[in-house]
Write a protein that holds these residues in place. Structure first.
Motif, PDB file in Angstrom:
ATOM      1  N   GLY A   1     -10.174  10.968 -12.916  1.00  0.00           N
ATOM      2  CA  GLY A   1      -9.900  10.832 -11.496  1.00  0.00           C
ATOM      3  C   GLY A   1      -9.596   9.387 -11.148  1.00  0.00           C
ATOM      4  O   GLY A   1      -9.901   8.465 -11.901  1.00  0.00           O
ATOM      5  N   VAL A   2      -8.972   9.190 -10.003  1.00  0.00           N
ATOM      6  CA  VAL A   2      -8.643   7.845  -9.550  1.00  0.00           C
ATOM      7  C   VAL A   2      -9.174   7.656  -8.135  1.00  0.00           C
ATOM      8  O   VAL A   2      -9.106   8.570  -7.308  1.00  0.00           O
ATOM      9  CB  VAL A   2      -7.127   7.563  -9.623  1.00  0.00           C
ATOM     10  CG1 VAL A   2      -6.336   8.469  -8.701  1.00  0.00           C
ATOM     11  CG2 VAL A   2      -6.812   6.111  -9.311  1.00  0.00           C
ATOM     12  N   SER A   3      -9.734   6.482  -7.883  1.00  0.00           N
ATOM     13  CA  SER A   3     -10.216   6.119  -6.553  1.00  0.00           C
ATOM     14  C   SER A   3      -9.538   4.820  -6.158  1.00  0.00           C
ATOM     15  O   SER A   3      -9.280   3.963  -7.008  1.00  0.00           O
ATOM     16  CB  SER A   3     -11.736   5.914  -6.543  1.00  0.00           C
ATOM     17  OG  SER A   3     -12.400   7.100  -6.857  1.00  0.00           O
ATOM     18  N   PHE A   4      -9.257   4.678  -4.857  1.00  0.00           N
ATOM     19  CA  PHE A   4      -8.603   3.452  -4.400  1.00  0.00           C
ATOM     20  C   PHE A   4      -8.933   3.185  -2.942  1.00  0.00           C
ATOM     21  O   PHE A   4      -9.287   4.085  -2.184  1.00  0.00           O
ATOM     22  CB  PHE A   4      -7.087   3.506  -4.614  1.00  0.00           C
ATOM     23  CG  PHE A   4      -6.423   4.757  -4.116  1.00  0.00           C
ATOM     24  CD1 PHE A   4      -5.934   4.851  -2.832  1.00  0.00           C
ATOM     25  CD2 PHE A   4      -6.279   5.850  -4.955  1.00  0.00           C
ATOM     26  CE1 PHE A   4      -5.318   6.011  -2.384  1.00  0.00           C
ATOM     27  CE2 PHE A   4      -5.669   7.015  -4.528  1.00  0.00           C
ATOM     28  CZ  PHE A   4      -5.187   7.088  -3.224  1.00  0.00           C
ATOM     29  N   LYS A   5      -8.800   1.926  -2.568  1.00  0.00           N
ATOM     30  CA  LYS A   5      -9.068   1.462  -1.215  1.00  0.00           C
ATOM     31  C   LYS A   5      -7.902   1.867  -0.314  1.00  0.00           C
ATOM     32  O   LYS A   5      -6.739   1.805  -0.715  1.00  0.00           O
ATOM     33  CB  LYS A   5      -9.217  -0.073  -1.241  1.00  0.00           C
ATOM     34  CG  LYS A   5      -9.385  -0.715   0.097  1.00  0.00           C
ATOM     35  CD  LYS A   5     -10.773  -0.534   0.605  1.00  0.00           C
ATOM     36  CE  LYS A   5     -10.974  -1.378   1.868  1.00  0.00           C
ATOM     37  NZ  LYS A   5     -11.908  -0.785   2.775  1.00  0.00           N
ATOM     38  N   VAL A   6      -8.228   2.301   0.911  1.00  0.00           N
ATOM     39  CA  VAL A   6      -7.204   2.634   1.901  1.00  0.00           C
ATOM     40  C   VAL A   6      -7.598   2.029   3.247  1.00  0.00           C
ATOM     41  O   VAL A   6      -8.739   1.616   3.444  1.00  0.00           O
ATOM     42  CB  VAL A   6      -7.002   4.167   2.051  1.00  0.00           C
ATOM     43  CG1 VAL A   6      -6.423   4.774   0.786  1.00  0.00           C
ATOM     44  CG2 VAL A   6      -8.285   4.855   2.441  1.00  0.00           C
ATOM     45  N   SER A   7      -6.658   2.026   4.165  1.00  0.00           N
ATOM     46  CA  SER A   7      -6.950   1.558   5.520  1.00  0.00           C
ATOM     47  C   SER A   7      -7.829   2.579   6.227  1.00  0.00           C
ATOM     48  O   SER A   7      -7.948   3.731   5.787  1.00  0.00           O
ATOM     49  CB  SER A   7      -5.651   1.355   6.301  1.00  0.00           C
ATOM     50  OG  SER A   7      -5.044   2.609   6.557  1.00  0.00           O
TER      51      SER A   7
END
Length: 113
Positions: free
Chosen positions: A44-50
Motif C-alpha cells: 500500500g501507499v500513503s501520502f500527504k494531502v491538503s
C-alpha cells in the motif's frame, strides 16, 4: 504503478531521498527530513494531502485515512494500482510540494529549492 514506479516518481523530485526508518520493507520518501510518501510492506501507499483533498478523497471512498497518519491529513491506498499512474504521480508531486512549503527558508535554501 508499482512500488518501483512510486520510487521513480518520488526520487525525481528535488531534494527527495529514500530512507527506511520503519525497516527495510517500508520505503519512506522524504524531503528536508520530512516524509511525504510511504510505501508499506504489504504494497500500500500513503501520502500527504491538503485538508480539502483529504476530505474529498476519504468521503468519496477513493482513498482511506492513513493508519497512524490520518490526523496529519495523510491518505492511504491499500493497493498502489488502485489509481491511474498519472493521478498517483500528481498526488505524489503535490505531497512533495506541501512538505517543501512547510520547510524553513534555510532548509529550502540548503536543498536548493
Amino acid at each position: 504503478m508499482d512500488r518501483a514506479g512510486v520510487g521513480r516518481v518520488c526520487l525525481a523530485l528535488p531534494g527527495a531521498v529514500l530512507e527506511h526508518p520503519f525497516g527495510d520493507d517500508h520505503d519512506a520518501y522524504k524531503v528536508g527530513g520530512k516524509m511525504f510518501v510511504m510505501v508499506g510492506a504489504m504494497g500500500g501507499v500513503s501520502f500527504k494531502v491538503s485538508d480539502i483533498a483529504y476530505e474529498v478523497l476519504t468521503e468519496s471512498g477513493r482513498a482511506r485515512p492513513a493508519p497512524y497518519l490520518a490526523r496529519a491529513k495523510w491518505v492511504n491506498l491499500p493497493d498502489i494500482g488502485d489509481w491511474p499512474d498519472a493521478d498517483l504521480a500528481d498526488h505524489i508531486r503535490s505531497a512533495h510540494a506541501i512538505i517543501v512549503g512547510k520547510l524553513t527558508k534555510k532548509a529550502r535554501a540548503e536543498l536548493g529549492l
